[in-house]
Design a protein around this motif. Sequence first.
Motif, PDB file in Angstrom:
ATOM      1  N   ALA A 233      63.643  37.676  41.733  1.00 16.81           N
ATOM      2  CA  ALA A 233      62.323  37.499  41.099  1.00 16.81           C
ATOM      3  C   ALA A 233      61.695  38.836  40.747  1.00 16.81           C
ATOM      4  CB  ALA A 233      61.412  36.718  42.035  1.00 16.81           C
ATOM      5  N   LEU A 234      61.802  39.825  41.605  1.00 11.67           N
ATOM      6  CA  LEU A 234      61.229  41.134  41.354  1.00 11.67           C
ATOM      7  C   LEU A 234      61.911  41.819  40.179  1.00 11.67           C
ATOM      8  CD1 LEU A 234      59.229  43.308  42.256  1.00 11.67           C
ATOM      9  CD2 LEU A 234      60.993  44.168  43.816  1.00 11.67           C
ATOM     10  N   THR A 235      63.234  41.648  40.077  1.00 11.31           N
ATOM     11  CA  THR A 235      63.969  42.259  38.971  1.00 11.31           C
ATOM     12  C   THR A 235      63.526  41.670  37.630  1.00 11.31           C
ATOM     13  OG1 THR A 235      65.876  42.638  40.389  1.00 11.31           O
ATOM     14  CG2 THR A 235      66.262  42.677  38.018  1.00 11.31           C
TER      15      THR A 235
ATOM     16  N   GLN B 249      63.903  35.401  26.221  1.00 11.46           N
ATOM     17  CA  GLN B 249      65.170  35.858  26.753  1.00 11.46           C
ATOM     18  C   GLN B 249      65.143  36.049  28.282  1.00 11.46           C
ATOM     19  OE1 GLN B 249      66.182  39.932  25.632  1.00 11.46           O
ATOM     20  NE2 GLN B 249      64.027  40.305  25.107  1.00 11.46           N
ATOM     21  N   PHE B 250      63.934  36.081  28.826  1.00 15.01           N
ATOM     22  CA  PHE B 250      63.793  36.212  30.276  1.00 15.01           C
ATOM     23  C   PHE B 250      63.557  34.877  30.968  1.00 15.01           C
ATOM     24  CE2 PHE B 250      62.388  40.281  28.501  1.00 15.01           C
ATOM     25  CZ  PHE B 250      63.203  41.156  29.196  1.00 15.01           C
ATOM     26  N   ASP B 251      63.770  33.805  30.234  1.00 12.61           N
ATOM     27  CA  ASP B 251      63.542  32.475  30.802  1.00 12.61           C
ATOM     28  C   ASP B 251      64.523  32.237  31.959  1.00 12.61           C
ATOM     29  OD1 ASP B 251      62.638  29.995  31.297  1.00 12.61           O
ATOM     30  OD2 ASP B 251      63.568  29.038  29.560  1.00 12.61           O
ATOM     31  N   THR B 252      63.993  31.956  33.131  1.00 12.26           N
ATOM     32  CA  THR B 252      64.778  31.722  34.342  1.00 12.26           C
ATOM     33  C   THR B 252      64.340  30.416  34.973  1.00 12.26           C
ATOM     34  OG1 THR B 252      64.929  34.088  34.727  1.00 12.26           O
ATOM     35  CG2 THR B 252      65.478  32.674  36.566  1.00 12.26           C
ATOM     36  N   LYS B 253      65.303  29.651  35.434  1.00 13.00           N
ATOM     37  CA  LYS B 253      64.992  28.371  36.058  1.00 13.00           C
ATOM     38  C   LYS B 253      64.143  28.570  37.305  1.00 13.00           C
ATOM     39  CE  LYS B 253      67.156  24.147  37.776  1.00 13.00           C
ATOM     40  NZ  LYS B 253      68.444  23.472  38.094  1.00 13.00           N
ATOM     41  N   ASN B 254      63.131  27.738  37.446  1.00 12.03           N
ATOM     42  CA  ASN B 254      62.245  27.739  38.614  1.00 12.03           C
ATOM     43  C   ASN B 254      61.438  29.031  38.731  1.00 12.03           C
ATOM     44  OD1 ASN B 254      63.176  25.189  39.395  1.00 12.03           O
ATOM     45  ND2 ASN B 254      64.854  26.096  40.620  1.00 12.03           N
ATOM     46  N   GLN B 255      61.186  29.728  37.586  1.00 15.14           N
ATOM     47  CA  GLN B 255      60.363  30.931  37.618  1.00 15.14           C
ATOM     48  C   GLN B 255      59.390  30.905  36.443  1.00 15.14           C
ATOM     49  OE1 GLN B 255      62.588  34.511  38.078  1.00 15.14           O
ATOM     50  NE2 GLN B 255      60.792  35.778  38.505  1.00 15.14           N
TER      51      GLN B 255
ATOM     52  N   SER C  92      53.003  33.459  28.214  1.00 15.00           N
ATOM     53  CA  SER C  92      53.471  32.782  29.428  1.00 15.00           C
ATOM     54  C   SER C  92      54.838  32.190  29.170  1.00 15.00           C
ATOM     55  CB  SER C  92      52.490  31.688  29.856  1.00 15.00           C
ATOM     56  OG  SER C  92      52.406  30.678  28.846  1.00 15.00           O
ATOM     57  N   LEU C  93      55.584  31.995  30.237  1.00 13.98           N
ATOM     58  CA  LEU C  93      56.938  31.462  30.118  1.00 13.98           C
ATOM     59  C   LEU C  93      57.223  30.597  31.331  1.00 13.98           C
ATOM     60  CD1 LEU C  93      59.683  31.456  28.608  1.00 13.98           C
ATOM     61  CD2 LEU C  93      60.342  33.411  30.031  1.00 13.98           C
ATOM     62  N   GLY C  94      57.698  29.368  31.066  1.00 12.68           N
ATOM     63  CA  GLY C  94      58.037  28.454  32.141  1.00 12.68           C
ATOM     64  C   GLY C  94      56.830  27.668  32.615  1.00 12.68           C
ATOM     65  N   ASN C  95      56.953  26.351  32.718  1.00 14.19           N
ATOM     66  CA  ASN C  95      55.855  25.501  33.181  1.00 14.19           C
ATOM     67  C   ASN C  95      56.360  24.336  34.018  1.00 14.19           C
ATOM     68  OD1 ASN C  95      57.130  24.072  31.191  1.00 14.19           O
ATOM     69  ND2 ASN C  95      55.310  23.685  29.941  1.00 14.19           N
ATOM     70  N   THR C  96      57.416  24.592  34.764  1.00 15.43           N
ATOM     71  CA  THR C  96      58.018  23.512  35.559  1.00 15.43           C
ATOM     72  C   THR C  96      57.035  22.965  36.575  1.00 15.43           C
ATOM     73  OG1 THR C  96      60.177  24.559  35.308  1.00 15.43           O
ATOM     74  CG2 THR C  96      59.949  22.928  37.055  1.00 15.43           C
ATOM     75  N   PHE C  97      56.245  23.803  37.137  1.00 15.74           N
ATOM     76  CA  PHE C  97      55.310  23.400  38.186  1.00 15.74           C
ATOM     77  C   PHE C  97      53.874  23.326  37.670  1.00 15.74           C
ATOM     78  CE2 PHE C  97      58.909  25.509  40.165  1.00 15.74           C
ATOM     79  CZ  PHE C  97      59.303  24.576  41.112  1.00 15.74           C
ATOM     80  N   GLY C  98      53.699  23.300  36.338  1.00 17.49           N
ATOM     81  CA  GLY C  98      52.352  23.233  35.780  1.00 17.49           C
ATOM     82  C   GLY C  98      51.705  24.614  35.778  1.00 17.49           C
ATOM     83  N   VAL C  99      50.427  24.639  35.517  1.00 19.76           N
ATOM     84  CA  VAL C  99      49.695  25.900  35.459  1.00 19.76           C
ATOM     85  C   VAL C  99      49.463  26.401  36.881  1.00 19.76           C
ATOM     86  CG1 VAL C  99      47.609  27.060  34.685  1.00 19.76           C
ATOM     87  CG2 VAL C  99      48.588  25.227  33.309  1.00 19.76           C
ATOM     88  N   LEU C 100      49.868  27.659  37.087  1.00 18.59           N
ATOM     89  CA  LEU C 100      49.707  28.279  38.400  1.00 18.59           C
ATOM     90  C   LEU C 100      48.598  29.317  38.325  1.00 18.59           C
ATOM     91  CD1 LEU C 100      53.494  28.734  39.263  1.00 18.59           C
ATOM     92  CD2 LEU C 100      51.957  26.939  40.065  1.00 18.59           C
ATOM     93  N   PRO C 101      47.989  29.651  39.431  1.00 19.41           N
ATOM     94  CA  PRO C 101      46.860  30.597  39.412  1.00 19.41           C
ATOM     95  C   PRO C 101      47.264  31.932  38.784  1.00 19.41           C
ATOM     96  CG  PRO C 101      47.015  29.516  41.538  1.00 19.41           C
ATOM     97  CD  PRO C 101      48.241  29.138  40.788  1.00 19.41           C
ATOM     98  N   HIS C 102      46.514  32.356  37.742  1.00 15.94           N
ATOM     99  CA  HIS C 102      46.733  33.654  37.129  1.00 15.94           C
ATOM    100  C   HIS C 102      45.427  34.110  36.494  1.00 15.94           C
ATOM    101  CE1 HIS C 102      47.264  30.690  33.933  1.00 15.94           C
ATOM    102  NE2 HIS C 102      46.954  31.657  33.037  1.00 15.94           N
TER     103      HIS C 102
ATOM    104  N   SER D 255      59.992  29.981  42.379  1.00 19.62           N
ATOM    105  CA  SER D 255      60.014  28.920  43.395  1.00 19.62           C
ATOM    106  C   SER D 255      61.108  29.196  44.436  1.00 19.62           C
ATOM    107  CB  SER D 255      60.267  27.570  42.723  1.00 19.62           C
ATOM    108  OG  SER D 255      60.422  26.559  43.704  1.00 19.62           O
ATOM    109  N   THR D 256      60.728  28.998  45.697  1.00 18.90           N
ATOM    110  CA  THR D 256      61.690  29.133  46.813  1.00 18.90           C
ATOM    111  C   THR D 256      61.983  27.780  47.446  1.00 18.90           C
ATOM    112  OG1 THR D 256      59.896  29.605  48.378  1.00 18.90           O
ATOM    113  CG2 THR D 256      60.943  31.496  47.306  1.00 18.90           C
ATOM    114  N   ASP D 257      61.651  26.678  46.731  1.00 22.20           N
ATOM    115  CA  ASP D 257      61.900  25.349  47.305  1.00 22.20           C
ATOM    116  C   ASP D 257      63.381  25.112  47.566  1.00 22.20           C
ATOM    117  OD1 ASP D 257      59.245  24.805  47.287  1.00 22.20           O
ATOM    118  OD2 ASP D 257      59.256  23.619  45.443  1.00 22.20           O
ATOM    119  N   VAL D 258      64.220  25.576  46.620  1.00 22.88           N
ATOM    120  CA  VAL D 258      65.660  25.357  46.802  1.00 22.88           C
ATOM    121  C   VAL D 258      66.174  26.141  48.010  1.00 22.88           C
ATOM    122  CG1 VAL D 258      67.921  25.642  45.746  1.00 22.88           C
ATOM    123  CG2 VAL D 258      65.971  24.918  44.358  1.00 22.88           C
ATOM    124  N   VAL D 259      65.698  27.397  48.125  1.00 24.65           N
ATOM    125  CA  VAL D 259      66.115  28.210  49.263  1.00 24.65           C
ATOM    126  C   VAL D 259      65.649  27.583  50.569  1.00 24.65           C
ATOM    127  CG1 VAL D 259      65.924  30.471  50.360  1.00 24.65           C
ATOM    128  CG2 VAL D 259      66.161  30.304  47.889  1.00 24.65           C
ATOM    129  N   GLN D 260      64.390  27.110  50.595  1.00 22.22           N
ATOM    130  CA  GLN D 260      63.883  26.452  51.798  1.00 22.22           C
ATOM    131  C   GLN D 260      64.663  25.189  52.117  1.00 22.22           C
ATOM    132  OE1 GLN D 260      61.710  27.712  53.783  1.00 22.22           O
ATOM    133  NE2 GLN D 260      61.037  29.433  52.495  1.00 22.22           N
TER     134      GLN D 260
END
Length: 457
Positions: free
Chosen positions: A42-44, A74-80, A94-104, A149-154
Amino acid sequence: MSIKWRVSLISIGTIAGITLLFTMFIYFSLSKWMMEQQDHSALTSALHIALAYPGNIEQGSHNSNEKSQSWLSQFDTKNQTFYIIGLDGKTVASLGNTFGVLPHSLALTRTQKGALAHVNVRGHAFVRIILPSHAESGKTVAWVISYASTDVVQAYIAALVRVLIFGSLLALVLAGLSGYVMSFVALRPITDIIRRMRHMDAFSIKGRLPHDSGRDEIAELSKTFNEMLDRIRKTIEKQNEFIADASHEFRSPLTVIEGYINLLDRWGKDDPAVTERSIGAIKKEAARLRRLTNGLLQLASLANVQLESMPCDAKRVIEEVVLQFSEVFQRNIAFEHPDEAVMTEMQSEHLHQVTAIFLQNAVKHTLEGQEIAVRISRRKGGLLMIVEDKGEGIDQEHLPHLFDRFYRSDRARSRSTEGFGLGLAIAKEIVGLYQGEIRVVSEKGVGTAFSVTIPDR
């Protein structure tokens, strides 16, 4: 608790401890590694967007949002999810909306002191990253807010925990079963030994435990137990022989006493000669009984005697005994000794008694005029005493039994019947108290020599 259950519990406890440590190591190491990999990924991605933004966006142009969306895809990443916030607080792209609008918001960038944080939003776990985007001049032109998202890792970690718990429980069950089975197999020879021991005759001790030529503990136990049974059997046999011999020795004088008492009771009371003869015989047999009882009591007391370190001059003690026997028995007993004192740690009364026993034996075995000699010296840190006579000697077949209690042979002991066969047994017990050794050399018609060695303690 039986050994089988103890072994099973020990196995379970050992495996439980090892499994717990191994499970904790796997859990913490894997979970930490997976989260670190998630954070690094995620940091990268966020760092790439923050570096690429100034070169792809012309600040203030009317189509900046379109440009943002074209290069940002081009930076589109699943779950990010990414948000680019301008300095005016507006969302540039903005890019990605799998989890809806997040605080920003721009205020979020000011309140967060760290660039990376783990947060929960609407029941989902995220790695939130806030990075500034700098122009070539070093001026901050925007802020990049990333949610990975870290749901998969959890979920993976939760599954790992379930697998580890199930595996640990299964390992404990298998450890308990295997421990019980192994202990049952390993202890089956001991169970057989116990069964055989319970059916042994406590008096005859005829049974023996089977054992092979192996060197394991079970074979060694069986071998040692059989050796102990052999020693017990020999002790019982000696005890039975001792009881039989003691009964015989007591029965003879008691029979004589009883016979003379019956004689007096029937018609000897009116005959002074019979009365005098009976009283004399009774007194003689009573004296024999007293000597026999004293000998037996002394043998019993030697088993519990407490030795005291009291050095004595062996030359002086033995010289006194030699002088006494020379005067009492009118024998010429030679005494050979060094000029200086011969010290020993044997108590003087014990040394006196041992010397007297061997001299008395020598007097009984010799005739008047036959040579008797006593020699003492210091050898290898101890006292050496030799009592030698030139008497009738002892047959070789009797030598192994000379120190047995009540052992008597007309050829090996004495022509008289006054002895009980306890003297040499008492001497052996006394010498044994000092870890000493008695040796005997004899030849029929030549003589006998007893050598006694008393080591320094």
